[in-house]
Every structure is written in C-alpha cells, then in structure tokens.
Motif scaffolding. Sequence first.
Motif, short mmCIF file in Angstrom:
data_model
loop_
_atom_site.label_atom_id
_atom_site.label_comp_id
_atom_site.label_asym_id
_atom_site.label_seq_id
_atom_site.Cartn_x
_atom_site.Cartn_y
_atom_site.Cartn_z
N GLU A 173 0.81 -1.22 0.00
CA GLU A 173 0.00 0.00 0.00
C GLU A 173 0.85 1.27 0.00
OE1 GLU A 173 -4.34 -1.27 1.76
OE2 GLU A 173 -2.85 -0.54 3.19
N ALA A 174 2.17 1.12 0.13
CA ALA A 174 3.05 2.28 -0.09
C ALA A 174 3.04 2.71 -1.55
CB ALA A 174 4.48 1.96 0.36
N ILE A 175 2.65 1.79 -2.44
CA ILE A 175 2.53 2.12 -3.87
C ILE A 175 1.18 2.78 -4.08
CG2 ILE A 175 2.51 1.21 -6.22
CD1 ILE A 175 3.98 -1.30 -5.07
N PRO A 176 1.13 4.04 -4.46
CA PRO A 176 -0.16 4.73 -4.61
C PRO A 176 -1.13 3.97 -5.50
CG PRO A 176 1.63 6.30 -4.77
CD PRO A 176 2.26 4.94 -4.75
N GLY A 177 -2.36 3.78 -5.00
CA GLY A 177 -3.41 3.14 -5.77
C GLY A 177 -3.52 1.63 -5.62
N TYR A 178 -2.50 0.98 -5.05
CA TYR A 178 -2.53 -0.48 -4.98
C TYR A 178 -3.69 -0.96 -4.11
CZ TYR A 178 -0.83 -5.30 -4.80
OH TYR A 178 -0.72 -6.66 -4.93
N ARG A 179 -4.52 -1.85 -4.66
CA ARG A 179 -5.70 -2.38 -3.96
C ARG A 179 -5.39 -3.75 -3.40
NH1 ARG A 179 -9.66 -3.67 -7.88
NH2 ARG A 179 -11.04 -4.14 -6.13
N VAL A 180 -5.47 -3.89 -2.09
CA VAL A 180 -5.30 -5.20 -1.48
C VAL A 180 -6.64 -5.90 -1.30
CG1 VAL A 180 -3.18 -4.49 -0.31
CG2 VAL A 180 -5.37 -4.33 0.91
N GLY A 181 -7.75 -5.16 -1.43
CA GLY A 181 -9.07 -5.70 -1.14
C GLY A 181 -9.83 -6.15 -2.36
N LEU A 182 -9.28 -7.10 -3.12
CA LEU A 182 -9.99 -7.63 -4.27
C LEU A 182 -11.14 -8.55 -3.83
CD1 LEU A 182 -7.13 -8.66 -6.76
CD2 LEU A 182 -8.14 -6.41 -6.37
N THR A 183 -12.17 -8.62 -4.65
CA THR A 183 -13.22 -9.61 -4.41
C THR A 183 -12.67 -10.99 -4.76
OG1 THR A 183 -14.10 -9.54 -6.66
CG2 THR A 183 -14.97 -7.92 -5.07
N GLU A 184 -13.38 -12.03 -4.33
CA GLU A 184 -12.96 -13.39 -4.66
C GLU A 184 -12.90 -13.60 -6.17
OE1 GLU A 184 -14.84 -17.85 -4.22
OE2 GLU A 184 -15.01 -16.51 -2.48
N GLU A 185 -13.89 -13.07 -6.87
CA GLU A 185 -13.90 -13.21 -8.33
C GLU A 185 -12.72 -12.49 -8.97
OE1 GLU A 185 -16.95 -12.48 -12.13
OE2 GLU A 185 -17.42 -11.64 -10.15
N GLU A 186 -12.43 -11.27 -8.50
CA GLU A 186 -11.29 -10.52 -9.03
C GLU A 186 -9.97 -11.26 -8.75
OE1 GLU A 186 -12.61 -5.83 -8.76
OE2 GLU A 186 -12.05 -6.87 -6.90
N PHE A 187 -9.87 -11.81 -7.56
CA PHE A 187 -8.67 -12.55 -7.15
C PHE A 187 -8.43 -13.74 -8.09
CE2 PHE A 187 -7.02 -15.89 -4.05
CZ PHE A 187 -5.73 -15.41 -4.01
N ILE A 188 -9.46 -14.55 -8.29
CA ILE A 188 -9.33 -15.73 -9.15
C ILE A 188 -9.02 -15.32 -10.58
CG2 ILE A 188 -10.55 -17.72 -10.13
CD1 ILE A 188 -12.12 -17.87 -7.46
N ASN A 189 -9.73 -14.34 -11.08
CA ASN A 189 -9.52 -13.91 -12.47
C ASN A 189 -8.11 -13.36 -12.67
OD1 ASN A 189 -12.06 -14.65 -13.32
ND2 ASN A 189 -12.96 -12.62 -13.03
N GLN A 190 -7.60 -12.62 -11.69
CA GLN A 190 -6.25 -12.07 -11.84
C GLN A 190 -5.21 -13.18 -11.86
OE1 GLN A 190 -5.19 -8.45 -9.72
NE2 GLN A 190 -3.15 -9.27 -9.29
N VAL A 191 -5.36 -14.17 -10.99
CA VAL A 191 -4.40 -15.28 -10.98
C VAL A 191 -4.49 -16.05 -12.30
CG1 VAL A 191 -3.69 -17.41 -9.81
CG2 VAL A 191 -4.44 -15.44 -8.46
N LYS A 192 -5.69 -16.20 -12.84
CA LYS A 192 -5.86 -16.85 -14.14
C LYS A 192 -5.14 -16.07 -15.24
CE LYS A 192 -10.41 -19.11 -13.98
NZ LYS A 192 -11.79 -19.00 -14.53
N GLU A 193 -5.31 -14.75 -15.21
CA GLU A 193 -4.84 -13.92 -16.32
C GLU A 193 -3.34 -13.64 -16.27
OE1 GLU A 193 -7.33 -10.48 -16.15
OE2 GLU A 193 -9.15 -11.63 -16.61
N ILE A 194 -2.81 -13.32 -15.08
CA ILE A 194 -1.39 -12.94 -15.03
C ILE A 194 -0.57 -13.84 -14.12
CG2 ILE A 194 -1.97 -10.54 -15.54
CD1 ILE A 194 -1.18 -9.86 -12.63
N GLY A 195 -1.23 -14.78 -13.41
CA GLY A 195 -0.49 -15.77 -12.64
C GLY A 195 -0.16 -15.40 -11.21
N VAL A 196 -0.53 -14.20 -10.76
CA VAL A 196 -0.17 -13.80 -9.40
C VAL A 196 -1.09 -12.71 -8.89
CG1 VAL A 196 1.53 -12.08 -10.21
CG2 VAL A 196 1.76 -13.07 -7.90
N ALA A 197 -1.41 -12.78 -7.61
CA ALA A 197 -2.10 -11.70 -6.91
C ALA A 197 -1.69 -11.77 -5.45
CB ALA A 197 -3.61 -11.84 -7.04
#
Length: 442
Positions: free
Chosen positions: A125-149
């Motif tokens: 969160e020291a990086i401006p804008g970084y969201r740690v509070g993804l929804t479950e769907e966002e979390f799964i989709n991000q790991v699918k798309e780029i391999g890491v969250a």
Amino acid sequence: MTPYAIIMKKRDGEALSPEEIIFMVDGYTKETIPDYQMAAWMMAVFIQGMTPEESTALTQAMLDSGDSIDLSSIGKITVDKHSTGGVGDKVSLILAPLVASLGVPVPMMSGRGLGHSGGTLDKLEAIPGYRVGLTEEEFINQVKEIGVAIIGQTRSLAPADAKMYALRDVIATVDSIPLIAGSIMSKKLAAGPNAFVFDVKTGNGAFMRTMEMAEEMARTLVDIAILSGRQAQALITDMDQPLGYYAGNALEIYETIQCLKGEGPEDLMTVIMEIAGMMLMMGGKADSVEVGKSLAQTALDEGKGLAKFKEMVAAQGGDTAYIDNPDLFPKAGTIVPVKAPRAGFIHGIDTLEMGMICVALGAGREMADDVLDMSAGIIFSKKVGDQVEEGETMLTLFTNKKEGVDTIVNRALAGIKIQDSPCQPNPIIYKVVNKDGIFDFS
C-alpha cells in the motif's frame, strides 16, 4: 458430548477425536459454548499440545466455519508461501512475481504488520493506488490472467479464527504452536492453493525465538498441510538480524525493486532463490529444487520477475511509475544517521528492538487505528560480521516525527553490539522440513 468432558480429557493429556474438536470450535463460533469454557480448553491445548491429527482436525474445523475459495478453474498447480515474520522480510514481494513469471500461479493472501514484524499488505500500500481488497472473483480472475495476486484476507474465510484469536490474546495462549498453526493453516487452506512453502524464522527477531520452537512450528505446519492433502515443505531461516538492508514500507518496496533488478543482498536473495526452487518443483516446472533455482535465476537475470511485479501492481490499481522510478516515493522529513561509538566488529543486532524502533518511527502501528508513515523506517549500512570505524554510520533512521528522535537514536545504539574481535554471521538457512523429517540445510 459436553464441553466439560472434552476440557477434562485434554487437560489430562489425552488425544481428542475430530468430532470433539469440531464440537468445541463449532460451538464457540455459534456462541453455544461460552468464553470461559473455550478459554479453559485452549489453555489445556496450550499446556498439553496436540498430535498432528488433532492439529489437522482443529484446522479443518476452523476452515469449515467459513467459505473456501475454489481455484480449480485456474487449471494449474497453485503454490503459496507463508512466513512467520520478522524485520525486513520482503521475500513474498520478490518471490511471488518471480515464480509466477515461470508459469506457476501464486495466489497469495497476506497480512498486515503484527507487533515488530512488518506486513506485506502495508508495504504494497506504499505504492499509490494499490488495492489489497480484491473480491474473490477478481482474485481468481487475476491469478488466471497474469499468474499472481497478493491481497488481504476476506472476512468470510475461517471466521472461527478471528473469534478464537481474540480470546487467545487475553488468556496468554497466543504462543501455543497448535493454535498458531491452526490459525495460519485454516486461512491458507481456505484460500485454495495446492501446495505450500513455509519460511519459519528463528532468532532474536522472530516469534519462534529458539530452534526447538521453530522446528515444532515447521513440523506442525507441514504435517497439517500434508494431512489435508496438499504438498508442503518448510525452511527454518535466520532472524537474528534484519533480512536485507531496508526495513519500513516504501523502503522495502525500494529494496524489492533492487532485488528484482538483480541487485539484491546475498542473505535475502539466498532465501528467495531456495524457496523459488521449491515452489517451481512443486508446481511441476522443475525436476528438483536446484533446477528450479537455476530457472529462477535466469528469469531474474532476464527481467521477467520485475516485469511480472509491474504487471501485478498495474492489475491491482497501483501506479507503476513508482516501480520505474522509486525516487518518486515520498521522503521522510527527518533523516538521522546512527554512528558507531567505537571501532570494532558488529557481533549482534537486537532485531526485535529494531522492529519496535520502526514502529516508533511511524512505520508500524502502536494502536490498531494508527495511520502508517510510508516513508518511515531504517536503512542498515552494517550487519553482523561487518567491521566499523568510530563515527561510521551503522544505520539511518527515517521519520516525520519531531519529538523523541534522540531517544530512538539511543535505543538503536543500545541494540547493536560491537566487539574487538572479528565474527561471522549465522547461516541464513538452517534446516529443511518435509514429509520425511527435519534435515540440516546444505
């Protein structure tokens, strides 16, 4: 089945059945078992301990109190890493994108700072804008798309843990290894990975201060994971001095970027590469840890880890300009070098105290609702084994606080031991723990 009978059975050192453990956890979560009986049961667990089967049943009962995330749609072996915490421990920030860049998905749910130990989420969160509070769907989709969250934990995962932890906190059972392991693993299993690597710290800046405690914790975590049908290994690593040279939120993001550029310090990179090798082997990308380490080194040298880190930051709303140019991070208003009072060799660093100094500078929380100073922290110029001259800078303090800085300087001086004779630092990795046992690292 009654709470009284189960408390008495555990008090007398007998092993509980899974049904008895479920009865206690479920009853407490649903408020049919009162605090005083749950407190008595947890104290009995603290005193008598648990077998691996009991610890696994406890974890499963806590896991079943809430939701679980199904990562099967990702279609690959997913691997997570957990550290028991310390000072300067930024391993996850470098490791997760590096391993993901080689095709092993890393779905990581992390925590905030706890006491003297910094938190992965606070650093991100020291990086401006970084969201740690993804929804479950966002979390799964991000790991699918780029391999890491790397995200924070959702409240729906293992709610029994939060309720039990609050009670443990006031009845002096926080440091019960079965209860700690159940707390960790119920949340880790709920997040859905297929495999885990645990980094169990030991030393004066670790929660597991002795090797005996670290071995018990590592063994318990690995046992629970394996008995729960997952792959698992652990390392026992040194926390008798800070890991790397930077401690603090934005400061550790700066060192993370250095590491991903191939310019990281030896102690930090040794831990990262060993765990990367384990994760790549578990994820099916390497036939051995050594092959995995070689793949990770090549990816690092080719800039793939840094590129994946930027991709993760962008996906979670962070401003990647700060990754391209870390000088954009805000600077502390007060920068104070702490100089050696005499010549000699650094024989010891009070790592716990250095972590608490970071808190005092503003990098950690003294109260739960404290706002963090992202620019605060410490840069260490000298580590154990280094030679210093009188008046040479050993570390530098960064803060925006106006008062109490002289006291903090004196605390820092008292936390560094200088002697005349040369010395060697401890090994950074002590032991490997897997399904076959505990082995010296070589």
